[in-house]
Design an enzyme around this catalytic site. Structure first.
Site, PDB file in Angstrom:
ATOM      1  CB  SER A 139      -0.876  -0.002   1.254  1.00  0.00           C
ATOM      2  OG  SER A 139      -1.531   1.235   1.406  1.00  0.00           O
ATOM      3  CE1 TYR A 152      -4.926  -2.252   4.802  1.00  0.00           C
ATOM      4  CE2 TYR A 152      -4.133  -0.022   4.385  1.00  0.00           C
ATOM      5  CZ  TYR A 152      -4.581  -1.251   3.913  1.00  0.00           C
ATOM      6  OH  TYR A 152      -4.672  -1.474   2.551  1.00  0.00           O
TER       7      TYR A 152
HETATM    8  N1  LIG Z   1      -8.653  -0.151  -2.146  1.00  0.00           N
HETATM    9  C1  LIG Z   1      -7.561   0.522  -1.813  1.00  0.00           C
HETATM   10  O1  LIG Z   1      -7.552   1.760  -1.829  1.00  0.00           O
HETATM   11  C2  LIG Z   1      -6.312  -0.199  -1.429  1.00  0.00           C
HETATM   12  C3  LIG Z   1      -5.135   0.536  -1.330  1.00  0.00           C
HETATM   13  C4  LIG Z   1      -3.962  -0.092  -0.980  1.00  0.00           C
HETATM   14  C5  LIG Z   1      -3.957  -1.453  -0.764  1.00  0.00           C
HETATM   15  N2  LIG Z   1      -5.120  -2.161  -0.846  1.00  0.00           N
HETATM   16  C6  LIG Z   1      -5.059  -3.589  -0.587  1.00  0.00           C
HETATM   17  O2  LIG Z   1      -5.643  -4.276  -1.669  1.00  0.00           O
HETATM   18  C7  LIG Z   1      -6.142  -5.528  -1.211  1.00  0.00           C
HETATM   19  C8  LIG Z   1      -7.584  -5.691  -1.704  1.00  0.00           C
HETATM   20  O3  LIG Z   1      -8.383  -4.721  -1.062  1.00  0.00           O
HETATM   21  P1  LIG Z   1      -9.716  -4.135  -1.702  1.00  0.00           P
HETATM   22  O4  LIG Z   1      -9.588  -2.680  -1.683  1.00  0.00           O
HETATM   23  O5  LIG Z   1     -10.011  -4.816  -2.982  1.00  0.00           O
HETATM   24  O6  LIG Z   1     -10.769  -4.507  -0.558  1.00  0.00           O
HETATM   25  P2  LIG Z   1     -12.049  -5.445  -0.556  1.00  0.00           P
HETATM   26  O7  LIG Z   1     -12.929  -5.181  -1.713  1.00  0.00           O
HETATM   27  O8  LIG Z   1     -12.588  -5.308   0.833  1.00  0.00           O
HETATM   28  O9  LIG Z   1     -11.449  -6.899  -0.752  1.00  0.00           O
HETATM   29  C9  LIG Z   1     -10.792  -7.597   0.268  1.00  0.00           C
HETATM   30  C10 LIG Z   1     -10.720  -9.050  -0.138  1.00  0.00           C
HETATM   31  O10 LIG Z   1     -10.014  -9.774   0.880  1.00  0.00           O
HETATM   32  C11 LIG Z   1     -10.731 -10.941   1.167  1.00  0.00           C
HETATM   33  N3  LIG Z   1     -10.518 -11.367   2.550  1.00  0.00           N
HETATM   34  C12 LIG Z   1     -10.631 -10.643   3.686  1.00  0.00           C
HETATM   35  N4  LIG Z   1     -10.433 -11.438   4.762  1.00  0.00           N
HETATM   36  C13 LIG Z   1     -10.184 -12.691   4.263  1.00  0.00           C
HETATM   37  C14 LIG Z   1      -9.941 -13.950   4.869  1.00  0.00           C
HETATM   38  N5  LIG Z   1      -9.881 -14.100   6.223  1.00  0.00           N
HETATM   39  N6  LIG Z   1      -9.736 -15.024   4.074  1.00  0.00           N
HETATM   40  C15 LIG Z   1      -9.799 -14.897   2.734  1.00  0.00           C
HETATM   41  N7  LIG Z   1     -10.027 -13.736   2.104  1.00  0.00           N
HETATM   42  C16 LIG Z   1     -10.237 -12.650   2.873  1.00  0.00           C
HETATM   43  C17 LIG Z   1     -12.197 -10.586   0.936  1.00  0.00           C
HETATM   44  O11 LIG Z   1     -12.929 -11.768   0.589  1.00  0.00           O
HETATM   45  P3  LIG Z   1     -14.005 -12.524   1.516  1.00  0.00           P
HETATM   46  O12 LIG Z   1     -14.591 -11.510   2.448  1.00  0.00           O
HETATM   47  O13 LIG Z   1     -14.976 -13.087   0.524  1.00  0.00           O
HETATM   48  O14 LIG Z   1     -13.224 -13.593   2.211  1.00  0.00           O
HETATM   49  C18 LIG Z   1     -12.094  -9.685  -0.271  1.00  0.00           C
HETATM   50  O15 LIG Z   1     -12.144 -10.429  -1.462  1.00  0.00           O
HETATM   51  C19 LIG Z   1      -5.995  -5.517   0.299  1.00  0.00           C
HETATM   52  O16 LIG Z   1      -4.815  -6.193   0.668  1.00  0.00           O
HETATM   53  C20 LIG Z   1      -5.865  -4.052   0.613  1.00  0.00           C
HETATM   54  O17 LIG Z   1      -5.193  -3.822   1.824  1.00  0.00           O
HETATM   55  C21 LIG Z   1      -6.296  -1.574  -1.186  1.00  0.00           C
END
Ligand SMILES: NC(=O)c1ccc[n+]([C@@H]2O[C@H](COP(=O)([O-])OP(=O)(O)OC[C@H]3O[C@@H](n4cnc5c(N)ncnc54)[C@H](OP(=O)(O)O)[C@@H]3O)[C@@H](O)[C@H]2O)c1
Length: 256
Positions: A148, A161
């Site tokens: 991130s 985080y």
């Molecule tokens: N969006 C941003 O601005 C941003 C910025 C920097 C980094 N990121 C990183 O990008 C990644 C994806 O985030 P996102 O923004 O796409 O968020 P999101 O839509 O909330 O997706 C998170 C994903 O993680 C899965 N997950 C959570 N807990 C889990 C568990 N115990 N076992 C298996 N899967 C799990 C969820 O699936 P289920 O709930 O179906 O299990 C979901 O598919 C994360 O690592 C986040 O920190 C995001």
């Protein structure tokens, strides 16, 4: 001079077998779709199986797998299940993640642990299981860890985080150092603010809109803004000499 590879061949992932965690929404769903569209067979893993089934219905290259990354004792089995349904894995995208908010003094230990469990421990376990299998097969591969912007830059009320994502960045370097000799490349994508289930509410709030105004490009990202970076790091033809790298995709946010 080495021959010039046309772009469509440079990013052709035919023959690759990928495991993408957190593929039920947001960035992970997009990553799975993009890899599949470029020829990879993709095991899309998460807990919400109905979401994965819907994603799999969009491409014959996507195969759903129920996986809770906090169930660390079962991750070796899950890795074997992924290989059983798709074949020997060559690419791992450690994308599953959860947010944690609150000031350090107000954060309960169980909330701190929950964030580290998903964002750090699971990446460690899955990467290790993946690398062990590649090393045993003497096969090359690649890991893409989703870190991130906050791996580099802390903010108020997001310490759990930010600390977890800094660990992911350092883990990327340590894994790259250890596994380069086995032809396993390990790199990180460091997204800024991208619209997803994790961030929608914040980005639509007054505070989020203020933050967007202060971002040099004056917008938040869409998951598709990461397509090119994902393909670059996934393709050994395109990034064969890259390991231990981290790429910021943040609309210039880190400059502020
Ligand atoms: N969006 C941003 O601005 C941003 C910025 C920097 C980094 N990121 C990183 O990008 C990644 C994806 O985030 P996102 O923004 O796409 O968020 P999101 O839509 O909330 O997706 C998170 C994903 O993680 C899965 N997950 C959570 N807990 C889990 C568990 N115990 N076992 C298996 N899967 C799990 C969820 O699936 P289920 O709930 O179906 O299990 C979901 O598919 C994360 O690592 C986040 O920190 C995001």
């Amino acid at each position: 001079m080495a021959p010039i590879t046309p772009a469509h061949e440079l990013f052709d992932l035919t023959g690759e077998v990928a495991l993408v965690t957190g593929a039920s929404s947001g960035l992970g769903a997009r990553f799975a779709a993009v890899l599949a569209a470029h020829g990879a067979k993709v095991v899309a893993a998460a807990r919400r199986l109905e979401r994965l089934d819907a994603l799999a219905a969009t491409s014959p290259n996507i195969l759903p797998l129920a996986m809770d990354v906090t169930d660390t004792t079962s991750l070796e089995v899950a890795m074997d299940q992924a290989q059983d349904i798709a074949g020997p894995l060559s690419l791992l995208v450690n994308n599953a993640g959860i947010a944690g908010s609150g000031r350090i003094v107000d954060t309960a230990e169980e909330d701190w642990r929950a964030v580290q469990h998903v964002n750090v421990d699971a990446v460690w376990h899955l990467s290790r299981a993946f690398a062990k299998r590649l090393i045993a097969r003497k096969a090359p591969g690649a890991i893409i860890n989703i870190a991130s912007l906050v791996s580099f830059k802390v903010g108020i009320s997001s310490a759990s985080y930010a600390i977890s994502k800094a660990a992911v960045l350092h883990m990327t370097k340590a894994q790259a150092m250890e596994w380069a000799r086995h032809d396993i490349r390990v790199n990180a994508i460091c997204p800024g603010y991208i619209y997803s289930e994790m961030t929608d509410d914040y980005l639509d709030s007054a505070g989020g809109q203020e933050m967007i105004k202060r971002t040099p490009q004056r917008r938040a990202g869409d998951p598709s803004d990461l397509d090119g970076t994902l393909l670059l790091l996934a393709s050994a033809r395109a990034s064969g000499f890259m390991t231990g790298s981290s790429i910021l995709v943040d609309g210039g946010h880190a400059l502020t």
